[in-house]
Design a protein around this motif. Sequence first.
Motif, PDB file in Angstrom:
ATOM      1  N   GLU A  91      -9.199   1.867   6.173  1.00 18.27           N
ATOM      2  CA  GLU A  91      -9.260   0.267   5.332  1.00 18.27           C
ATOM      3  C   GLU A  91      -8.503  -1.201   6.505  1.00 18.27           C
ATOM      4  OE1 GLU A  91      -8.449  -0.254   1.236  1.00 18.27           O
ATOM      5  OE2 GLU A  91      -9.643  -2.366   1.463  1.00 18.27           O
ATOM      6  N   LEU A  92      -8.120  -0.194   6.957  1.00 18.75           N
ATOM      7  CA  LEU A  92      -6.994  -1.435   8.172  1.00 18.75           C
ATOM      8  C   LEU A  92      -7.746  -1.588   9.383  1.00 18.75           C
ATOM      9  CD1 LEU A  92      -3.957  -2.458   8.806  1.00 18.75           C
ATOM     10  CD2 LEU A  92      -3.607   0.186   9.550  1.00 18.75           C
ATOM     11  N   ALA A  93      -8.302  -0.570   9.838  1.00 19.20           N
ATOM     12  CA  ALA A  93      -8.418   0.148  11.284  1.00 19.20           C
ATOM     13  C   ALA A  93     -10.594  -1.235  10.795  1.00 19.20           C
ATOM     14  CB  ALA A  93      -9.508   1.068  11.307  1.00 19.20           C
TER      15      ALA A  93
ATOM     16  N   LEU B 183     -17.167   5.210   3.107  1.00 22.82           N
ATOM     17  CA  LEU B 183     -17.921   4.442   3.352  1.00 22.82           C
ATOM     18  C   LEU B 183     -17.981   2.934   2.586  1.00 22.82           C
ATOM     19  CD1 LEU B 183     -21.338   6.065   2.755  1.00 22.82           C
ATOM     20  CD2 LEU B 183     -20.162   5.659   4.543  1.00 22.82           C
ATOM     21  N   MET B 184     -16.945   2.638   2.189  1.00 23.27           N
ATOM     22  CA  MET B 184     -16.936   1.315   1.910  1.00 23.27           C
ATOM     23  C   MET B 184     -15.855   0.520   2.352  1.00 23.27           C
ATOM     24  SD  MET B 184     -17.435   1.317  -2.180  1.00 23.27           S
ATOM     25  CE  MET B 184     -17.581  -0.161  -2.703  1.00 23.27           C
ATOM     26  N   ALA B 185     -14.532   1.777   2.275  1.00 25.71           N
ATOM     27  CA  ALA B 185     -13.585   1.795   3.319  1.00 25.71           C
ATOM     28  C   ALA B 185     -13.705   1.137   4.512  1.00 25.71           C
ATOM     29  CB  ALA B 185     -11.865   2.476   3.077  1.00 25.71           C
TER      30      ALA B 185
ATOM     31  N   GLY C 162     -11.503  -6.016  -0.205  1.00 30.27           N
ATOM     32  CA  GLY C 162     -11.812  -5.420   0.768  1.00 30.27           C
ATOM     33  C   GLY C 162     -11.812  -7.302   1.462  1.00 30.27           C
ATOM     34  N   GLY C 163     -12.383  -7.829   0.957  1.00 30.95           N
ATOM     35  CA  GLY C 163     -12.873  -9.485   1.605  1.00 30.95           C
ATOM     36  C   GLY C 163     -11.288  -9.459   1.770  1.00 30.95           C
TER      37      GLY C 163
ATOM     38  N   ILE D 202       0.953  -6.643  14.796  1.00 29.94           N
ATOM     39  CA  ILE D 202       1.935  -5.097  13.686  1.00 29.94           C
ATOM     40  C   ILE D 202       1.874  -5.940  12.600  1.00 29.94           C
ATOM     41  CG2 ILE D 202       3.559  -3.970  13.593  1.00 29.94           C
ATOM     42  CD1 ILE D 202       2.915  -2.526  16.460  1.00 29.94           C
ATOM     43  N   PRO D 203       2.364  -6.933  12.398  1.00 33.26           N
ATOM     44  CA  PRO D 203       3.317  -7.537  10.884  1.00 33.26           C
ATOM     45  C   PRO D 203       2.196  -7.572   9.906  1.00 33.26           C
ATOM     46  CG  PRO D 203       3.805  -9.065  12.955  1.00 33.26           C
ATOM     47  CD  PRO D 203       3.484  -7.975  13.406  1.00 33.26           C
ATOM     48  N   ILE D 204       0.852  -8.092  10.671  1.00 36.04           N
ATOM     49  CA  ILE D 204      -0.334  -7.660   9.250  1.00 36.04           C
ATOM     50  C   ILE D 204      -0.517  -6.421   9.153  1.00 36.04           C
ATOM     51  CG2 ILE D 204      -2.384  -9.185  11.104  1.00 36.04           C
ATOM     52  CD1 ILE D 204      -1.100 -10.664   8.247  1.00 36.04           C
ATOM     53  N   ALA D 205      -0.466  -5.824  10.205  1.00 34.98           N
ATOM     54  CA  ALA D 205      -1.531  -4.752  10.182  1.00 34.98           C
ATOM     55  C   ALA D 205      -0.321  -3.652   8.598  1.00 34.98           C
ATOM     56  CB  ALA D 205      -1.176  -4.121  11.432  1.00 34.98           C
ATOM     57  N   MET D 206       0.726  -3.973   8.889  1.00 35.90           N
ATOM     58  CA  MET D 206       1.925  -3.660   8.300  1.00 35.90           C
ATOM     59  C   MET D 206       1.310  -3.516   6.318  1.00 35.90           C
ATOM     60  SD  MET D 206       4.734  -1.589   9.036  1.00 35.90           S
ATOM     61  CE  MET D 206       5.630  -0.565   7.738  1.00 35.90           C
TER      62      MET D 206
END
Lengths: 297, 303
Positions: B88-90, B158-160, B168-169, B210-214
């Motif tokens: 989901e992150l990617a 698949l959904m992720a 996710g939205g 990285i901050p938002i990814a975290m």
Amino acid sequence: MMRRPPRLSMRAQKSLLGLLFTLPFILGFGAFLAYPFVQSIIFSLSKLTIVPTGYELDFVGFENYRHALFVDPRFRQVFAETAVTMLTQIPVILIFSFFAANLLNQKFPGRALARVIFFLPVVMGAEITLKMQQADYMQQAMSLSESGLIPLSVLQSFLVNLKLPLGFVNFIFEAVNAVPVIIRSSGIQILIFLAALQSIPGSLYEAAHMEGATSWEAFWKITFPMISPLLLVNVVYTIVDSFTAPDNVLLDLIKDTAWSGAGFGVSTAMSWIYFLLIIGLLVLTFVFVSRGVHYET
Amino acid sequence: MRPERMAARLWGFTRFVLITGIGFIILYPLLRQLSAALMHPEDMYDLTVNWIPRTFTTLNFRVAWEMLDYPKAVLTTLGFALLLSTLELASTMIIGYGFARWRYPGSDLVFALVVLSIIIPPQMVMVPLFLNFRYFNPLGLLPEPGINLLGSFWPMVLMALTGTAKRGGLFIFITRNFFRGMSTSLEEAAYVDGAGHLRTFFTIMLPNAIPIAMIVFLFSFVWNWNDLFYTDLFMQGKNLLQLALMRINAQYNYPWANKAVEGTYIQLVNNAGMLLYVLPVLVLYAFLQRYFIESIEKTGLVG
């Protein structure tokens, strides 16, 4: 005809990149939201039977809706309950989270710890845990309202003795009963308001103070307008959060109907009635909130 | 000066009472669980025991450990939540970046669909999704009834992957906000130096995000860990903690179903099991609470 232009124009290249990066979402939206969404319309108008090669649909018109609304013994009651709960809880959650954000924005010893605890429900809000707490008789017997922390029966008889209208008393009763639920559902909203409070420049308050404004006036003339754009965000988040909330009884009913009740068709019809409620609520919020919102431009 | 100081003191005291009260209500279920989980079965019938067990015991934890098949289940759940949150992150980073940087005909409309995907209740598509994954057959390419993806990780993977899993939205929304707030000068410098778009994204933009990814990763992890809606729908039969807990709960509702653990005793096991379930998330939160609490400020949602 097979000849390709040697290079795409800058503009076309950018369009292509944008499309490429957002393509996963477009595919996913089509496959896992839009297509099932259309299917759900068809299902809600059909009788669905599972056969060895898949499933078959027979068009039955609005039969499923009729069944949900007039035949199903629980749907109308649960639906009304859910609607009332949402209508009452949303304002209460907003007011509480705004209040809590104001509390946490002040300086006092132990503030960091208080923030950690206030946000804990978001992290710990495991759906199964909350579901099981509801089913757990021991927890129920000792739940807040009965353990004497908030003696509800005393409160109720007191309010009735004051000759207040019964509807109002019931509202208070429900509200007090919902205190733990409200607090538990406010974690993110508190954070949103808190971040908004911290983004208000202190110079505004200083200027107001110099001009002789009281804190009360400063609150209504500065804090409230500066925060109002986030009211909408918080309402939307609260609604979205309630979809899969463990105490969403309508969700349980829709699930039960699909797998062990009147079948998939009636279940999708129920979810469509629920969706119309959500849409109505969102439109209502947009109309009401956008009127009072102050946008800093 | 004096009345003002009095008022300040009084307010300080009121604030203390309020915050302690709210904190207590939040911690109450956890404390209750802990008390019940450490309680000896005999204490259940002892009316003088309310909060503090007369006989402390680890018996409930041992039984819950056994019934949940804890070491295996916790690893499965952990691996599952990690897999989903990584995917989901990617996907949401890539999609959010796409929305933030490049426009194409209809891109505004597609972004409106992202917002729409946040507010469509998952119940709406629950039944069709269930049947589509049961008879999975994209565009009719596979032979008739299709393949059964239920009970495997595939539906949620698949959904992720496509940013349409749980909330996710919301993640796309905040990553887009973040990238829009980032200055384009870094990218322009990279382009001038001859880096391609993909290379710029992976080597210049991602390290700065990285901050938002975290935030996306942590929230996705916790929400996937806590999820019951999708796991219950798609993952029946998998050895996940929340499903195992539900099985214990079913035994509690029908005490006769299980002879090994009798009757009401199962509720003590229940409480121990719930604690075992939330423990990993609590530990995570204890170490990383700063990231959770400062998350909203970094999403660009406010101001």
